[in-house]
Design an enzyme around this catalytic site. Structure first.
Site, PDB file in Angstrom:
ATOM      1  N   TYR A 172       0.841  -1.205   0.000  1.00  0.00           N
ATOM      2  CA  TYR A 172       0.000   0.000   0.000  1.00  0.00           C
ATOM      3  C   TYR A 172       0.881   1.262   0.000  1.00  0.00           C
ATOM      4  O   TYR A 172       0.873   2.040  -0.935  1.00  0.00           O
ATOM      5  CB  TYR A 172      -0.891   0.036   1.250  1.00  0.00           C
ATOM      6  CG  TYR A 172      -2.172  -0.757   1.200  1.00  0.00           C
ATOM      7  CD1 TYR A 172      -2.321  -1.871   0.387  1.00  0.00           C
ATOM      8  CD2 TYR A 172      -3.253  -0.411   1.996  1.00  0.00           C
ATOM      9  CE1 TYR A 172      -3.503  -2.594   0.371  1.00  0.00           C
ATOM     10  CE2 TYR A 172      -4.438  -1.129   1.986  1.00  0.00           C
ATOM     11  CZ  TYR A 172      -4.557  -2.216   1.176  1.00  0.00           C
ATOM     12  OH  TYR A 172      -5.735  -2.933   1.177  1.00  0.00           O
ATOM     13  N   SER A 173       1.654   1.456   1.107  1.00  0.00           N
ATOM     14  CA  SER A 173       2.376   2.725   1.315  1.00  0.00           C
ATOM     15  C   SER A 173       3.445   2.956   0.264  1.00  0.00           C
ATOM     16  O   SER A 173       4.084   2.010  -0.217  1.00  0.00           O
ATOM     17  CB  SER A 173       3.050   2.734   2.688  1.00  0.00           C
ATOM     18  OG  SER A 173       2.115   2.435   3.681  1.00  0.00           O
ATOM     19  N   SER A 231       6.065  -4.763   5.111  1.00  0.00           N
ATOM     20  CA  SER A 231       6.448  -5.803   6.074  1.00  0.00           C
ATOM     21  C   SER A 231       6.483  -7.156   5.376  1.00  0.00           C
ATOM     22  O   SER A 231       5.608  -7.467   4.563  1.00  0.00           O
ATOM     23  CB  SER A 231       5.428  -5.883   7.221  1.00  0.00           C
ATOM     24  OG  SER A 231       5.282  -4.629   7.826  1.00  0.00           O
ATOM     25  N   GLU A 273      -7.369  -5.414   8.730  1.00  0.00           N
ATOM     26  CA  GLU A 273      -6.062  -5.162   9.349  1.00  0.00           C
ATOM     27  C   GLU A 273      -6.253  -4.476  10.707  1.00  0.00           C
ATOM     28  O   GLU A 273      -5.610  -4.828  11.698  1.00  0.00           O
ATOM     29  CB  GLU A 273      -5.211  -4.272   8.436  1.00  0.00           C
ATOM     30  CG  GLU A 273      -3.861  -3.934   9.060  1.00  0.00           C
ATOM     31  CD  GLU A 273      -2.953  -3.116   8.142  1.00  0.00           C
ATOM     32  OE1 GLU A 273      -3.456  -2.505   7.176  1.00  0.00           O
ATOM     33  OE2 GLU A 273      -1.731  -3.092   8.412  1.00  0.00           O
TER      34      GLU A 273
END
Ligand SMILES: Cc1cc2nc3c(=O)[nH]c(=O)nc-3n(C[C@H](O)[C@H](O)[C@H](O)COP(=O)(O)OP(=O)(O)OC[C@H]3O[C@@H](n4cnc5c(N)ncnc54)[C@H](O)[C@@H]3O)c2cc1C
Length: 398
Positions: A131-132, A164, A247
């Protein structure tokens, strides 16, 4: 709200407890698989997940045809509680089990569910979340990683960051810009990328814990089959938010918090301070009482959410509330432990004088990261204010 288990649920709880007593590997108790770099530990963690799955204690709420147990959410809650009680190691496939898996059940096609879900449970595929990006964290919808449709393939170029587990993941669920000419939320798609595809470079980033748990991921002309699109072209924002709610539920779970608080109480009773146990110190007692109230409140909030789920009521902003409160509470528990230990607090894991195997300073740093990951506390407060309380949207800064 009924806070007791039925006789059948109590029998199931006993069965799970006995199984865990026999099977939790002693040396791996409390282990967190999120920060793995060592292939031996990765293999060990996969073995543990497979064992849990073979016993029938994984994804209890998923339909049977995708590898789940087709049971209700109460059974899953019982297993989660018993896992914490037994200090079972965390599951390496959490992002698959708790994030992309439920999203595929909601938004995937039948073929996609059958292809990906069983492999998630078997730990054959480990997932990471793309995502980021640099400059697109809280303002996620501004993401710029581009995916152009060329024939039956997307061609992906760009960069993700803070990813991650990308260092050992097999797959990434990834947000990409498929239409740059429409308002930002409307031009995003959600695609699944095989991490072995050529053109992907993963560079680990070392965190303040000393572990390299997350990464930069670069895409250079990475070809992704169109069939890996989830939920329709340019419909990624809706799908992304479904995953984010899962999440936040995961990060907002209070089960381990209750356990950690008990550990803090043990520490306070045994650590000396001002000539007596730290738990007798009025300032520490006040701090512990405050934490106890917050832990109890979140436990009741979790029961309330469970009741809502069982009665089929919409979850609303509950994931944001749990994420906000629980991640900050976890950090405050670790901070209190460091205060109780005074100058011994920051000692490194290998120092012979450490308390509780040196977990507290590590917890302090790790829990700070989780206040940021999955959407920062400030972003959760914005969501609660705007979507929960109906307050006006934050003013746009020029
Ligand atoms: C341990 C950890 C694991 C992570 N894992 C992943 C992962 O696997 N995959 C992934 O894609 N990302 C991951 N992230 C990234 C995470 O999602 C982002 O760090 C987070 O969304 C914040 O974005 P940012 O770091 O760009 O900070 P910014 O968005 O630049 O925010 C900086 C500060 O400004 C505040 N702020 C920004 N906008 C607003 C606003 N509108 N109102 C009020 N305050 C605001 C923020 O709260 C923050 O304090 C992880 C992060 C951490 C810490």
């Amino acid at each position: 709200m009924d806070l007791s288990y039925t006789p059948e649920e109590l029998a199931f709880q006993r069965e799970v407890r006995v199984w865990l007593k026999k099977n939790v590997p002693k040396r791996q108790r409390d282990e967190r698989p999120i920060e793995f770099g060592d292939p031996r530990r990765i293999a060990q963690a996969k073995t543990w997940q497979r064992k849990v799955h073979a016993a029938g204690y994984l994804a209890l709420g998923w339909p049977r045809e995708y590898g789940g147990q087709g049971m209700d959410v109460m059974r899953q809650t019982i297993v989660n509680e018993e896992m914490v009680r037994a200090r079972a190691p965390g599951l390496i496939g959490m992002m698959g089990i708790q994030m992309v898996g439920p999203t595929l059940i909601q938004h995937g096609t039948e073929e996609q569910r059958r292809r990906y879900l069983p492999r998630i449970l078997e730990a054959d595929d480990i997932w990471c979340q793309g995502y980021s990006e640099p400059g697109s964290g809280s303002d996620l919808a501004s993401l710029r990683t581009r995916a152009e449709l060329v024939g039956d393939e997307f061609v992906v170029n760009g960069q993700k960051v803070w990813t991650s587990n990308a260092q050992f993941a097999d797959w990434m669920f990834c947000l990409v810009r498929t239409d740059p000419n429409v308002p930002k939320h409307a031009g995003i798609s959600y695609i699944l990328i095989d991490m072995k595809t050529s053109g992907i470079t993963v560079r680990p980033l070392v965190q303040m814990t000393g572990d390299a748990g997350f990464n930069e991921v670069f895409f250079e002309d990475v070809r992704v089959p169109r069939e890996n699109l989830i939920g329709g072209l340019n419909n990624g924002w809706q799908v992304a938010n479904a995953t984010l709610a899962h999440e936040r539920n995961m990060l907002g779970s209070t089960m381990r918090t209750q356990q950690t608080f008990q550990k803090l109480l043990r520490l306070a009773r045994t650590q000396r301070r001002n000539g007596g146990p730290a738990s007798a110190d009025p300032v520490i007692r006040q701090r512990l009482a405050d934490l106890a109230l917050r832990v109890e409140t979140m436990k009741l909030e979790a029961y309330r959410q469970l009741t809502n789920a069982l009665r089929g009521r919409p979850a609303g902003i509950s994931a944001s509330v749990s994420k906000l409160v629980t991640t900050e509470l976890n950090h405050d528990i670790a901070r209190t432990a460091l205060e109780i230990m005074g100058s011994y607090g920051p000692l490194a894991r290998k120092d012979p004088r450490v308390r509780d195997a040196g977990i507290w300073p590590l917890d302090f740093m790790y829990s700070l990261g989780l206040i940021i990951g999955g959407g920062t506390s400030q972003i959760q407060k914005n969501i609660i204010a705007e979507r929960g309380l109906g307050m006006p949207k934050e003013p746009r800064l020029a």
